[in-house]
Design a protein around this motif. Sequence first.
Motif, PDB file in Angstrom:
ATOM      1  N   GLN A   1       0.900  -1.331   0.100  1.00 56.57           N
ATOM      2  CA  GLN A   1       0.021  -0.044  -0.070  1.00 56.57           C
ATOM      3  C   GLN A   1       0.881   1.386  -0.066  1.00 56.57           C
ATOM      4  O   GLN A   1       0.647   2.428  -0.727  1.00 56.57           O
ATOM      5  CB  GLN A   1      -0.973  -0.148   1.374  1.00 56.57           C
ATOM      6  CG  GLN A   1      -2.013  -1.268   1.495  1.00 56.57           C
ATOM      7  CD  GLN A   1      -2.878  -0.983   0.040  1.00 56.57           C
ATOM      8  OE1 GLN A   1      -3.887   0.329   0.104  1.00 56.57           O
ATOM      9  NE2 GLN A   1      -3.227  -1.714  -0.770  1.00 56.57           N
ATOM     10  N   PHE A   2       1.890   1.304   0.938  1.00 62.38           N
ATOM     11  CA  PHE A   2       2.876   2.474   0.475  1.00 62.38           C
ATOM     12  C   PHE A   2       3.515   2.721  -0.599  1.00 62.38           C
ATOM     13  O   PHE A   2       3.755   3.742  -0.683  1.00 62.38           O
ATOM     14  CB  PHE A   2       3.880   2.261   2.132  1.00 62.38           C
ATOM     15  CG  PHE A   2       2.861   2.660   3.287  1.00 62.38           C
ATOM     16  CD1 PHE A   2       2.558   4.170   3.648  1.00 62.38           C
ATOM     17  CD2 PHE A   2       2.837   1.969   4.294  1.00 62.38           C
ATOM     18  CE1 PHE A   2       2.123   4.467   4.853  1.00 62.38           C
ATOM     19  CE2 PHE A   2       2.545   2.221   5.494  1.00 62.38           C
ATOM     20  CZ  PHE A   2       1.937   3.539   5.902  1.00 62.38           C
ATOM     21  N   ALA A   3       3.920   1.380  -0.928  1.00 61.69           N
ATOM     22  CA  ALA A   3       4.572   1.633  -2.341  1.00 61.69           C
ATOM     23  C   ALA A   3       3.714   1.886  -3.196  1.00 61.69           C
ATOM     24  O   ALA A   3       4.237   2.585  -4.341  1.00 61.69           O
ATOM     25  CB  ALA A   3       5.257   0.086  -2.657  1.00 61.69           C
ATOM     26  N   SER A   4       2.511   1.912  -3.350  1.00 69.59           N
ATOM     27  CA  SER A   4       1.695   1.974  -4.432  1.00 69.59           C
ATOM     28  C   SER A   4       0.788   3.497  -4.387  1.00 69.59           C
ATOM     29  O   SER A   4       0.218   3.781  -5.256  1.00 69.59           O
ATOM     30  CB  SER A   4       1.004   0.784  -5.125  1.00 69.59           C
ATOM     31  OG  SER A   4      -0.100   0.539  -3.931  1.00 69.59           O
ATOM     32  N   LYS A   5       0.497   3.864  -3.160  1.00 65.19           N
ATOM     33  CA  LYS A   5      -0.276   4.980  -3.173  1.00 65.19           C
ATOM     34  C   LYS A   5       0.343   5.896  -2.137  1.00 65.19           C
ATOM     35  O   LYS A   5       1.338   5.907  -1.694  1.00 65.19           O
ATOM     36  CB  LYS A   5      -1.581   4.394  -2.182  1.00 65.19           C
ATOM     37  CG  LYS A   5      -2.383   3.484  -2.947  1.00 65.19           C
ATOM     38  CD  LYS A   5      -3.817   2.869  -2.181  1.00 65.19           C
ATOM     39  CE  LYS A   5      -4.574   1.828  -2.840  1.00 65.19           C
ATOM     40  NZ  LYS A   5      -5.422   1.442  -1.834  1.00 65.19           N
ATOM     41  N   PRO A   6      -0.234   7.110  -2.394  1.00 62.14           N
ATOM     42  CA  PRO A   6       0.253   8.257  -1.329  1.00 62.14           C
ATOM     43  C   PRO A   6       0.277   7.840   0.013  1.00 62.14           C
ATOM     44  O   PRO A   6      -0.665   7.324   0.554  1.00 62.14           O
ATOM     45  CB  PRO A   6      -0.600   9.641  -1.607  1.00 62.14           C
ATOM     46  CG  PRO A   6      -1.078   9.216  -3.265  1.00 62.14           C
ATOM     47  CD  PRO A   6      -1.333   7.796  -3.083  1.00 62.14           C
ATOM     48  N   PHE A   7       1.272   8.601   0.793  1.00 59.79           N
ATOM     49  CA  PHE A   7       1.368   8.017   2.200  1.00 59.79           C
ATOM     50  C   PHE A   7       0.348   8.486   2.926  1.00 59.79           C
ATOM     51  O   PHE A   7      -0.319   7.911   3.820  1.00 59.79           O
ATOM     52  CB  PHE A   7       2.659   9.004   2.826  1.00 59.79           C
ATOM     53  CG  PHE A   7       2.477   8.748   4.268  1.00 59.79           C
ATOM     54  CD1 PHE A   7       3.426   7.784   4.907  1.00 59.79           C
ATOM     55  CD2 PHE A   7       2.292   9.728   5.088  1.00 59.79           C
ATOM     56  CE1 PHE A   7       3.491   7.370   6.265  1.00 59.79           C
ATOM     57  CE2 PHE A   7       2.468   9.547   6.660  1.00 59.79           C
ATOM     58  CZ  PHE A   7       3.042   8.356   7.122  1.00 59.79           C
ATOM     59  N   LEU A   8      -0.343   9.708   2.880  1.00 60.76           N
ATOM     60  CA  LEU A   8      -1.664  10.265   3.635  1.00 60.76           C
ATOM     61  C   LEU A   8      -2.766   9.512   3.145  1.00 60.76           C
ATOM     62  O   LEU A   8      -3.569   9.157   4.146  1.00 60.76           O
ATOM     63  CB  LEU A   8      -1.747  11.731   3.288  1.00 60.76           C
ATOM     64  CG  LEU A   8      -0.833  12.672   3.995  1.00 60.76           C
ATOM     65  CD1 LEU A   8      -1.250  14.275   3.448  1.00 60.76           C
ATOM     66  CD2 LEU A   8      -0.951  12.639   5.530  1.00 60.76           C
ATOM     67  N   SER A   9      -3.053   8.837   1.920  1.00 62.22           N
ATOM     68  CA  SER A   9      -4.260   7.986   1.602  1.00 62.22           C
ATOM     69  C   SER A   9      -4.058   6.865   2.130  1.00 62.22           C
ATOM     70  O   SER A   9      -5.291   6.303   2.994  1.00 62.22           O
ATOM     71  CB  SER A   9      -4.187   8.048   0.158  1.00 62.22           C
ATOM     72  OG  SER A   9      -3.199   7.096  -0.497  1.00 62.22           O
ATOM     73  N   VAL A  10      -2.872   6.408   2.566  1.00 60.41           N
ATOM     74  CA  VAL A  10      -3.041   5.075   3.460  1.00 60.41           C
ATOM     75  C   VAL A  10      -3.016   5.349   5.052  1.00 60.41           C
ATOM     76  O   VAL A  10      -4.155   4.362   5.574  1.00 60.41           O
ATOM     77  CB  VAL A  10      -1.502   4.488   3.114  1.00 60.41           C
ATOM     78  CG1 VAL A  10      -1.473   3.018   3.915  1.00 60.41           C
ATOM     79  CG2 VAL A  10      -1.356   4.044   1.645  1.00 60.41           C
ATOM     80  N   ILE A  11      -2.652   6.034   5.249  1.00 58.08           N
ATOM     81  CA  ILE A  11      -2.715   6.550   6.955  1.00 58.08           C
ATOM     82  C   ILE A  11      -4.118   7.104   7.015  1.00 58.08           C
ATOM     83  O   ILE A  11      -4.583   6.748   8.152  1.00 58.08           O
ATOM     84  CB  ILE A  11      -1.685   7.894   7.236  1.00 58.08           C
ATOM     85  CG1 ILE A  11      -0.255   7.334   7.060  1.00 58.08           C
ATOM     86  CG2 ILE A  11      -2.010   8.373   8.428  1.00 58.08           C
ATOM     87  CD1 ILE A  11       0.077   6.330   8.375  1.00 58.08           C
ATOM     88  N   SER A  12      -4.645   7.721   6.195  1.00 63.72           N
ATOM     89  CA  SER A  12      -5.923   8.136   6.450  1.00 63.72           C
ATOM     90  C   SER A  12      -7.117   7.143   6.238  1.00 63.72           C
ATOM     91  O   SER A  12      -8.427   7.096   6.555  1.00 63.72           O
ATOM     92  CB  SER A  12      -6.458   9.248   5.424  1.00 63.72           C
ATOM     93  OG  SER A  12      -5.516  10.396   5.392  1.00 63.72           O
ATOM     94  N   SER A  13      -6.671   5.945   5.958  1.00 63.10           N
ATOM     95  CA  SER A  13      -7.870   4.948   5.563  1.00 63.10           C
ATOM     96  C   SER A  13      -8.084   4.124   6.867  1.00 63.10           C
ATOM     97  O   SER A  13      -7.322   3.454   7.517  1.00 63.10           O
ATOM     98  CB  SER A  13      -7.177   3.786   4.524  1.00 63.10           C
ATOM     99  OG  SER A  13      -8.018   2.793   4.494  1.00 63.10           O
ATOM    100  N   LEU A  14      -9.457   4.305   7.220  1.00 61.65           N
ATOM    101  CA  LEU A  14      -9.823   3.943   8.512  1.00 61.65           C
ATOM    102  C   LEU A  14      -9.674   2.331   8.370  1.00 61.65           C
ATOM    103  O   LEU A  14      -9.466   1.703   9.407  1.00 61.65           O
ATOM    104  CB  LEU A  14     -11.282   4.030   8.614  1.00 61.65           C
ATOM    105  CG  LEU A  14     -12.113   3.521  10.152  1.00 61.65           C
ATOM    106  CD1 LEU A  14     -11.037   3.943  11.327  1.00 61.65           C
ATOM    107  CD2 LEU A  14     -13.362   4.342  10.211  1.00 61.65           C
ATOM    108  N   ASN A  15     -10.191   1.830   7.249  1.00 63.22           N
ATOM    109  CA  ASN A  15     -10.140   0.226   7.010  1.00 63.22           C
ATOM    110  C   ASN A  15      -8.581  -0.348   7.198  1.00 63.22           C
ATOM    111  O   ASN A  15      -8.337  -1.375   7.974  1.00 63.22           O
ATOM    112  CB  ASN A  15     -10.666  -0.282   5.863  1.00 63.22           C
ATOM    113  CG  ASN A  15     -12.265  -0.165   5.703  1.00 63.22           C
ATOM    114  OD1 ASN A  15     -13.104  -0.066   6.722  1.00 63.22           O
ATOM    115  ND2 ASN A  15     -12.816   0.190   4.472  1.00 63.22           N
ATOM    116  N   ALA A  16      -7.863   0.414   6.894  1.00 62.99           N
ATOM    117  CA  ALA A  16      -6.389   0.021   7.002  1.00 62.99           C
ATOM    118  C   ALA A  16      -5.789   0.129   8.415  1.00 62.99           C
ATOM    119  O   ALA A  16      -5.105  -0.705   9.075  1.00 62.99           O
ATOM    120  CB  ALA A  16      -5.317   0.691   6.082  1.00 62.99           C
TER     121      ALA A  16
END
Length: 482
Positions: free
Chosen positions: A277-292
């Motif tokens: 996820q961190f390799a393919s998506k912006p950092f903030l979008s991963v951190i902001s994901s409640l499901n993740a």
Amino acid sequence: MSTATHRSASSERGLARTAQALARWTEKWFPDAYIFALGGVVIIALAALVNGSSAQSVVDAFGNGFWDLTAFTLQMSMVVLTGYVVATSPPVARLISRLARVPQSAATAVSFVALLSMSVSVLNWGLSIVFGGLLARAIARRTDLRVDYRALGAAAFMGLGAVWALGLSSSAAQLQATAASLPPALLEITGVLDFGKTIFTWQSMLTCLILIALTTVIAHFSAPTGDAIRTAKDLGVDLDDQPEPAAQRERPGEWLEYSAILPVLLGLLTAGWLVSQFASKPFLSVISSLNAYLLVFLVLGLVLHRTPRNFLQAVTKAVPATAGILVQFPLYASMAAILTKAEGAGGVTLSEHLAGFFTDIGSGGAFAVVIAVYTMILGIFVPSGGGKWLVEAPYVMQSATDVDMNLGWTVQIYNVAEALPNLINPFFMLPLLAVLKLRARDLVGFTFLQFIFHLPVVLLLVWLLGMTFSFEPPVIPEPAAP
């Protein structure tokens, strides 16, 4: 008794009298939070009828909107459950035992618990409240240090009473960052606001640091000393935490239940997914994901408990703490639906009327303070950060747009003010009180003192820091292709 000791004891008794009077009043007159949720639905329905909405439109909005927040309800329940499971795992228990030996004085012990509770709440408020309670009990068991158990308990609550909503488990910030969890009516007003626009702004982080420092100092200097100290023994609390005997495997088919193989494999799978996820998506979008976020905490709890059997036992103990969320959030969804969908005279909804009201009284730079005070007052009666945001957000965010207030900062105004009622209303103390084996009235005196100091500081911060933002129009995501 020395003059200094007598003075401290007298001061504590004066504070205690005020605190106990407040606690007795709240315990006598405050019904269960579920009653407030039921009453809120009725009041909003009546207000919609007064606004000119037809009875048919009100009942349709109520029924059709009741399950709008099913996904978010589960997510908020999982915040509590995962936090509880991680906090009660053996590695965290050993960490708590070591941390309990750090403080060398009674006042330092109280401020130490407050600081750690708030620090952990930035990661997960459910973890914070159980972690803080267990740390308070561990310090209270020390035979070389005499500490007021009430002050320790109140300090353990400071994560939820001060800064939880400015951290990663903020219900409002998580909701605004997750398009799938946002009601369509709210999504049309705000768009998606990732953490970079809310909790990761320098203004929000500065607010968090100021409140942590303020709370820690108050906890330190308000800790009872001398004869004013009331230990757990004085309060009749048994601190003997004997671990439950380990269950024994009785059948060959239970082998995997008592093995660490599957938790380790699932942990590796989750770690690999997270790296991807961190390799393919912006950092903030991963951190902001409640499901993740919830996935990581759930699997972390499984790994820390080592075996599926231990993990499931911890989950069983955690489930009762989620009951209030499960039965209240559908009511909040209905409130939001009535506010935004039941059209009154001239096709204007109650939400639009409220937006106009806040726009009028919040013009001229007063918007931040007005919204903070309103949020705080409403929070006394609706003690749920996520549920209340869904009720409040449609008209507050519309008002913010009308007065050109930055939407991300409006979320944070809500967040910092939303924590204040927790210092008065003991609803979210319940899981902590179960750990501490105390009553709300034992803690409210200390939390109310924090409230007295926090209120003016919060209002000043939301006003001053709000002036450093500029308005950014919302970006509404394109609807998903069928």
